[in-house]
Write a protein that holds these residues in place. Structure first.
Motif, short mmCIF file in Angstrom:
data_model
loop_
_atom_site.label_atom_id
_atom_site.label_comp_id
_atom_site.label_asym_id
_atom_site.label_seq_id
_atom_site.Cartn_x
_atom_site.Cartn_y
_atom_site.Cartn_z
N TYR A 1 0.85 -1.19 0.00
CA TYR A 1 0.00 0.00 0.00
C TYR A 1 0.89 1.24 0.00
O TYR A 1 1.92 1.26 0.65
CB TYR A 1 -0.79 0.10 1.31
N GLY A 2 0.43 2.27 -0.64
CA GLY A 2 1.15 3.53 -0.56
C GLY A 2 0.78 4.28 0.71
O GLY A 2 -0.29 4.07 1.30
N ARG A 3 1.66 5.16 1.13
CA ARG A 3 1.42 5.96 2.34
C ARG A 3 0.22 6.89 2.19
O ARG A 3 -0.35 7.34 3.18
CB ARG A 3 2.67 6.75 2.72
N HIS A 4 -0.17 7.16 0.96
CA HIS A 4 -1.31 8.06 0.74
C HIS A 4 -2.62 7.48 1.29
O HIS A 4 -3.60 8.19 1.46
CB HIS A 4 -1.46 8.40 -0.75
N LEU A 5 -2.64 6.17 1.58
CA LEU A 5 -3.84 5.53 2.14
C LEU A 5 -3.85 5.53 3.66
O LEU A 5 -4.79 4.99 4.27
CB LEU A 5 -3.95 4.09 1.63
N ALA A 6 -2.86 6.12 4.29
CA ALA A 6 -2.78 6.15 5.76
C ALA A 6 -4.07 6.75 6.33
O ALA A 6 -4.55 7.79 5.88
CB ALA A 6 -1.59 6.97 6.21
N ASP B 1 3.61 -0.62 4.23
CA ASP B 1 4.96 -0.11 3.91
C ASP B 1 6.01 -0.73 4.82
O ASP B 1 7.09 -1.13 4.36
CB ASP B 1 5.01 1.41 4.07
#
Length: 162
Positions: free
Chosen positions: A75-80, A139
């Protein structure tokens, strides 16, 4: 003074001092204990502690059941902070993953066969739903096994259970 609490504390002290010879029963909020005095063993009869023999560690055996592996992504950090399928918020620094079918809470050992690095993750989401990928890692998990820089990588999977 609270006599009910005093009675429980006295019963606890008796239970700690004596070996139980019968059942412990609750009776009107107070404990009734059938106890017999534990036989005393002279210290001279106890085995001497060994200095060179380490204490045995408690057995923490886990069953490891290999399952189908394949390509993993992360997953990218933008989904935090986004909600996962389990209802938890996605934390890129937690060791979690998404799998299509395994129950939420399942512990998986994910191994990168290219470098031998492994990580244990918890399933808390569904996916991945694109391409030939079998698992999406957080991540932190992707970094642990060395696929963060590549974006994806081949992994072996095993379910851990007690």
């Amino acid at each position: 003074m609270n006599y009910r609490r005093t009675g429980r504390m006295a019963a606890l002290a008796v239970a700690m001092t004596f070996t139980l010879a019968g059942p412990v029963q609750a009776d009107s909020g107070l404990l009734a204990i059938n106890a017999a005095v534990a036989p005393e063993v002279p210290v001279s009869m106890l085995p001497a502690p060994s200095v060179d023999t380490p204490a045995a560690a408690p057995s923490m055996e886990l069953n490891v059941e290999p399952i189908a592996g394949g390509m993993a992504s992360y997953y990218g950090r933008h989904l935090a902070g986004a909600r996962t399928a389990s209802g938890q918020r996605f934390d890129p620094d937690a060791l979690t993953c998404a799998h299509r079918t395994l129950p939420f809470g399942t512990q998986l050992q994910v191994t990168n066969p290219a470098n031998g690095e492994s990580v244990v993750v918890t399933v808390n989401d569904r996916g991945p739903f694109h391409g030939n990928r079998v698992i999406d890692l957080s991540d932190a998990a992707a970094e642990e096994i060395g696929i963060l820089g590549k974006g994806s990588g081949k992994v072996q999977l095993a379910v851990l259970s007690d």
